[in-house]
Motif scaffolding. Structure first.
Motif, PDB file in Angstrom:
ATOM      1  N   VAL A  44       7.936   2.337  -5.083  1.00 44.85           N
ATOM      2  CA  VAL A  44       7.429   1.022  -5.506  1.00 44.85           C
ATOM      3  C   VAL A  44       8.515   0.244  -6.248  1.00 44.85           C
ATOM      4  CG1 VAL A  44       5.728  -0.175  -6.941  1.00 44.85           C
ATOM      5  CG2 VAL A  44       5.030   1.768  -5.543  1.00 44.85           C
ATOM      6  N   SER A  45       9.288   0.933  -7.074  1.00 44.82           N
ATOM      7  CA  SER A  45      10.333   0.251  -7.827  1.00 44.82           C
ATOM      8  C   SER A  45      11.296  -0.470  -6.877  1.00 44.82           C
ATOM      9  CB  SER A  45      11.076   1.278  -8.681  1.00 44.82           C
ATOM     10  OG  SER A  45      12.223   0.710  -9.214  1.00 44.82           O
ATOM     11  N   GLU A  46      11.642   0.222  -5.775  1.00 44.97           N
ATOM     12  CA  GLU A  46      12.556  -0.411  -4.798  1.00 44.97           C
ATOM     13  C   GLU A  46      11.851  -1.525  -4.040  1.00 44.97           C
ATOM     14  OE1 GLU A  46      14.097   2.844  -2.455  1.00 44.97           O
ATOM     15  OE2 GLU A  46      15.077   3.696  -4.221  1.00 44.97           O
ATOM     16  N   ARG A  47      10.592  -1.265  -3.670  1.00 45.37           N
ATOM     17  CA  ARG A  47       9.876  -2.226  -2.808  1.00 45.37           C
ATOM     18  C   ARG A  47       9.643  -3.571  -3.505  1.00 45.37           C
ATOM     19  NH1 ARG A  47       8.561  -5.408  -0.060  1.00 45.37           N
ATOM     20  NH2 ARG A  47       7.010  -5.574   1.582  1.00 45.37           N
ATOM     21  N   ILE A  48       9.345  -3.541  -4.817  1.00 44.25           N
ATOM     22  CA  ILE A  48       9.025  -4.814  -5.490  1.00 44.25           C
ATOM     23  C   ILE A  48      10.265  -5.672  -5.749  1.00 44.25           C
ATOM     24  CG2 ILE A  48       6.847  -4.029  -6.507  1.00 44.25           C
ATOM     25  CD1 ILE A  48       8.205  -3.681  -9.182  1.00 44.25           C
ATOM     26  N   GLU A  49      11.431  -5.120  -5.422  1.00 45.41           N
ATOM     27  CA  GLU A  49      12.659  -5.917  -5.537  1.00 45.41           C
ATOM     28  C   GLU A  49      12.995  -6.648  -4.246  1.00 45.41           C
ATOM     29  OE1 GLU A  49      15.932  -3.610  -6.908  1.00 45.41           O
ATOM     30  OE2 GLU A  49      15.228  -3.724  -8.965  1.00 45.41           O
ATOM     31  N   SER A  56       0.852  -1.182   0.000  1.00 46.18           N
ATOM     32  CA  SER A  56       0.000   0.000   0.000  1.00 46.18           C
ATOM     33  C   SER A  56       0.890   1.235   0.000  1.00 46.18           C
ATOM     34  CB  SER A  56      -0.896  -0.016   1.246  1.00 46.18           C
ATOM     35  OG  SER A  56      -1.292   1.300   1.582  1.00 46.18           O
ATOM     36  N   THR A  57       0.835   1.999  -1.093  1.00 44.08           N
ATOM     37  CA  THR A  57       1.675   3.206  -1.145  1.00 44.08           C
ATOM     38  C   THR A  57       1.218   4.200  -0.074  1.00 44.08           C
ATOM     39  OG1 THR A  57       0.326   3.800  -3.063  1.00 44.08           O
ATOM     40  CG2 THR A  57       2.603   3.153  -3.483  1.00 44.08           C
ATOM     41  N   GLY A  58      -0.102   4.185   0.237  1.00 46.75           N
ATOM     42  CA  GLY A  58      -0.596   5.063   1.310  1.00 46.75           C
ATOM     43  C   GLY A  58       0.084   4.707   2.631  1.00 46.75           C
ATOM     44  N   ASP A  59       0.146   3.396   2.952  1.00 50.64           N
ATOM     45  CA  ASP A  59       0.805   2.971   4.204  1.00 50.64           C
ATOM     46  C   ASP A  59       2.282   3.352   4.191  1.00 50.64           C
ATOM     47  OD1 ASP A  59      -1.513   1.859   5.167  1.00 50.64           O
ATOM     48  OD2 ASP A  59      -0.952  -0.238   4.767  1.00 50.64           O
ATOM     49  N   MET A  60       2.936   3.145   3.034  1.00 51.60           N
ATOM     50  CA  MET A  60       4.372   3.446   2.965  1.00 51.60           C
ATOM     51  C   MET A  60       4.612   4.948   3.172  1.00 51.60           C
ATOM     52  SD  MET A  60       5.585   1.184  -0.268  1.00 51.60           S
ATOM     53  CE  MET A  60       4.644  -0.240  -0.713  1.00 51.60           C
ATOM     54  N   LEU A  61       3.745   5.758   2.556  1.00 48.61           N
ATOM     55  CA  LEU A  61       3.907   7.209   2.703  1.00 48.61           C
ATOM     56  C   LEU A  61       3.614   7.653   4.135  1.00 48.61           C
ATOM     57  CD1 LEU A  61       2.301   8.291  -0.686  1.00 48.61           C
ATOM     58  CD2 LEU A  61       4.672   8.689  -0.016  1.00 48.61           C
ATOM     59  N   ARG A  62       2.560   7.042   4.738  1.00 48.93           N
ATOM     60  CA  ARG A  62       2.249   7.403   6.143  1.00 48.93           C
ATOM     61  C   ARG A  62       3.423   7.027   7.053  1.00 48.93           C
ATOM     62  NH1 ARG A  62      -2.943   6.518   4.237  1.00 48.93           N
ATOM     63  NH2 ARG A  62      -2.798   4.263   4.405  1.00 48.93           N
ATOM     64  N   ALA A  63       4.069   5.881   6.759  1.00 45.44           N
ATOM     65  CA  ALA A  63       5.236   5.471   7.564  1.00 45.44           C
ATOM     66  C   ALA A  63       6.362   6.491   7.392  1.00 45.44           C
ATOM     67  CB  ALA A  63       5.691   4.072   7.140  1.00 45.44           C
ATOM     68  N   ASP A  70      -1.865  -1.931  -3.745  1.00 43.58           N
ATOM     69  CA  ASP A  70      -3.101  -1.336  -3.233  1.00 43.58           C
ATOM     70  C   ASP A  70      -2.884   0.179  -3.182  1.00 43.58           C
ATOM     71  OD1 ASP A  70      -4.930  -0.238  -1.424  1.00 43.58           O
ATOM     72  OD2 ASP A  70      -4.218  -1.409   0.278  1.00 43.58           O
ATOM     73  N   GLY A  71      -3.525   0.892  -4.108  1.00 45.88           N
ATOM     74  CA  GLY A  71      -3.350   2.357  -4.115  1.00 45.88           C
ATOM     75  C   GLY A  71      -2.257   2.823  -5.068  1.00 45.88           C
ATOM     76  N   TYR A  72      -1.752   1.918  -5.877  1.00 47.17           N
ATOM     77  CA  TYR A  72      -0.733   2.246  -6.887  1.00 47.17           C
ATOM     78  C   TYR A  72      -0.921   1.273  -8.033  1.00 47.17           C
ATOM     79  CZ  TYR A  72       3.770   2.846  -9.210  1.00 47.17           C
ATOM     80  OH  TYR A  72       4.750   3.100 -10.140  1.00 47.17           O
ATOM     81  N   GLY A  97      -4.611  15.437  -1.733  1.00 48.80           N
ATOM     82  CA  GLY A  97      -4.042  15.466  -3.089  1.00 48.80           C
ATOM     83  C   GLY A  97      -3.168  14.256  -3.356  1.00 48.80           C
ATOM     84  N   LEU A  98      -2.616  14.183  -4.541  1.00 48.38           N
ATOM     85  CA  LEU A  98      -1.730  13.073  -4.886  1.00 48.38           C
ATOM     86  C   LEU A  98      -0.269  13.497  -4.783  1.00 48.38           C
ATOM     87  CD1 LEU A  98      -3.305  11.252  -7.991  1.00 48.38           C
ATOM     88  CD2 LEU A  98      -3.479  10.666  -5.576  1.00 48.38           C
ATOM     89  N   VAL A  99       0.530  12.645  -4.183  1.00 50.68           N
ATOM     90  CA  VAL A  99       1.968  12.850  -4.082  1.00 50.68           C
ATOM     91  C   VAL A  99       2.546  12.680  -5.498  1.00 50.68           C
ATOM     92  CG1 VAL A  99       4.045  11.842  -3.036  1.00 50.68           C
ATOM     93  CG2 VAL A  99       1.938  12.020  -1.708  1.00 50.68           C
ATOM     94  N   SER A 100       3.708  13.284  -5.758  1.00 49.44           N
ATOM     95  CA  SER A 100       4.215  13.269  -7.139  1.00 49.44           C
ATOM     96  C   SER A 100       4.526  11.854  -7.623  1.00 49.44           C
ATOM     97  CB  SER A 100       5.454  14.153  -7.258  1.00 49.44           C
ATOM     98  OG  SER A 100       6.583  13.434  -6.832  1.00 49.44           O
TER      99      SER A 100
END
Ligand code: AMP
Length: 196
Positions: free
Chosen positions: A68-73, A30-37, A84-86, A57-60
């Motif tokens: 996400v690119s780093e996380r999926i590795e 969840s990009t929302g969870d990652m951003l909140r963290a 979820d959310g991306y 609003g939406l983050v850039s």
């Protein structure tokens, strides 16, 4: 199994993603969870994202694409993941496709949960009430003003992704208004077909 959940805020993406993580042994991203963290940890990204998130609003694209690119590795994504959310914009979808191609990863399904707006507003109100009752902290963007902005952002920037994935023959749309268990069953049927 590599999946994307699409749908407006409150459609049940997070709830359904959590249910699938156990069954398939793959993480919910969840990009929302990652951003909140990142906001809680006070990182540079968190500092840049906080005001935008609080306003609904939406983050850039650059920030979330990089996350996400780093996380999926990461090793826990070797068997797959549930996004979820991306992606939330067409440029994000294109960046994801490029990233996955470079990593030799293939998308198995894009599942869209359709819900009506009145129901969304009720769901968010319930989410706030349940969080308060459980003694939790309410998200700073779960208020009427930010929620309206999140819906507008969804209509303008995220809804076009349905056509984008539909053109690629990857989209499955499900009724997100159905009972939670019925939605899970419908998703599982889609995934059985996708992995057959
Ligand atoms: P969510 O938890 O998915 O509702 O996301 C909460 C907030 O995080 C959103 O309203 C955006 O401000 C930000 N956010 C989450 N995912 C993305 C994304 N893919 N692109 C841009 N902003 C995002």
């Amino acid at each position: 199994m590599r999946l994307i959940f699409l749908g407006p805020p409150g459609a049940g993406k997070g709830t359904q993603a959590k249910r699938l993580t156990d069954k398939y042994g793959i993480p919910q991203l969840s990009t929302g969870d990652m951003l909140r963290a990142a906001v809680s940890a006070g990182t540079e990204i968190g500092k840049r994202a906080k005001a935008v998130m609080d306003a609904g609003g939406l983050v850039s694209d650059d920030i979330v694409n990089q996350i996400v690119s780093e996380r999926i590795e990461a090793p826990d994504c070797a068997k797959g993941f549930i996004l979820d959310g991306y992606p939330r914009t067409v440029p994000q979808a294109k960046a994801l496709a490029d990233n996955m191609r470079k990593k030799n990863q293939v998308l198995d399904a894009v599942i869209e949960l359709k819900v009506d707006e009145e129901a969304l507003i009720r769901r968010i109100e319930n989410r706030v009430a349940e969080t308060i009752a459980a003694g939790g902290t309410v998200r700073s963007d779960d208020n009427p003003e930010a929620f309206r902005k999140r819906l507008t952002e969804y209509r303008e920037k995220t809804a076009p992704l349905s056509a984008h994935y539909s053109e690629q023959g990857e989209l499955v749309t499900l009724d997100g208004m159905a009972d939670v268990d019925a939605v899970t069953e419908a998703i599982e049927r889609v995934l059985e077909k996708a992995s057959a």
